[in-house]
Design an enzyme around this catalytic site. Sequence first.
Site, PDB file in Angstrom:
ATOM      1  N   ASP A  62       0.984  -1.693   0.158  1.00  0.00           N
ATOM      2  CA  ASP A  62      -0.104   0.573  -0.118  1.00  0.00           C
ATOM      3  C   ASP A  62       0.698   1.199   0.094  1.00  0.00           C
ATOM      4  OD1 ASP A  62       0.210   1.490   2.847  1.00  0.00           O
ATOM      5  OD2 ASP A  62       0.262  -1.070   3.030  1.00  0.00           O
ATOM      6  N   SER A  63       0.637   2.083  -0.326  1.00  0.00           N
ATOM      7  CA  SER A  63       1.732   3.613  -1.081  1.00  0.00           C
ATOM      8  C   SER A  63       2.604   3.382  -1.188  1.00  0.00           C
ATOM      9  CB  SER A  63       0.863   4.359   0.578  1.00  0.00           C
ATOM     10  OG  SER A  63       1.274   5.687   0.289  1.00  0.00           O
TER      11      SER A  63
END
Length: 313
Positions: free
Chosen positions: A172-173
């Site tokens: 994620d991210s």
Amino acid sequence: MDCHPVADSPEVLHNFLPFFRIFKDGSVEKFLQTPFIPPSDDPNAISGGVRSKDVFISPGNKVGARLFLPRTIKADEKQKLPLLVYFHGGAFVIESAFSVQYHNYLSSLVAEANIIAVSIEYRLAPEHPMPACFDDSWTMINWVTSHAKTRQGPESWINNHANFTKVFFAGDSAGANIAHNMAAKASQHSLGDGVKLLGLILMHPSFGNGQPHKLWELICPDLNGWDDPRLHPMAHRSLLSSLVCSKILICISEKDSLRQRGWLYYEALKNSGWEGELDFLEIEDEGHVFHLLNPNCDNAKILMKRVDSFLTA
């Protein structure tokens, strides 16, 4: 997640709120770090549904991973499960595979999907500038896949339970950025005999857009312009078209400041000539990494089900 510099105080050399600041004496102060939680490797525990333990292959610089295994699987049995290699987010500067936030998310995902997971612990910037996070992640991937050939590697959970024909990278991210870059590297360098990178999951990915990026300027001293493929892979059609995985899931959120970057990656991949199965999910009325911040909300459950389906279909 983007960072925006604010006015310096007298002692501050670089100020990137809300993540960190660097003082003129060289010290670094970081914010938003969630507490750490120890692993739980008690096979007789009733609650939780997942066992976990930590491994370090380079104790000096704390490069390692947290491993997760469903409690329904006995460690001495040889049942093979899809293998997820996960890269945590945190703008490359905060968070950890050992934080309560990522421990809880990986525990929930492993229990839901009935997989084995390796959550990578890599060195963080700015103390360890890029490419440290990429180098550490690749080192850990090679450590994991070294178990495939003889099934006599140092970690019994991987020897006994990893299905190396069903390997997934996810993050994620900033971790989604790392996951993409590791998939790109795996497309150029073999992961070893018997190892197949089946899929890639990018949740709320942190990429550039060809414009100056203050954080990357600070933490990546070898940055090769604003179209550097590590930052802006969408500018490199041949890189995207050559990804060796068979399927990719891209997840974005309507109110995420990085929503457009994930959409641009999806469009670039779709138009690159890549021949795999491309899946896309946008969640309405949610922001960046909402599923970590509010894991019990209805939309987090929708995202969990979609990731589960992608891993086990």
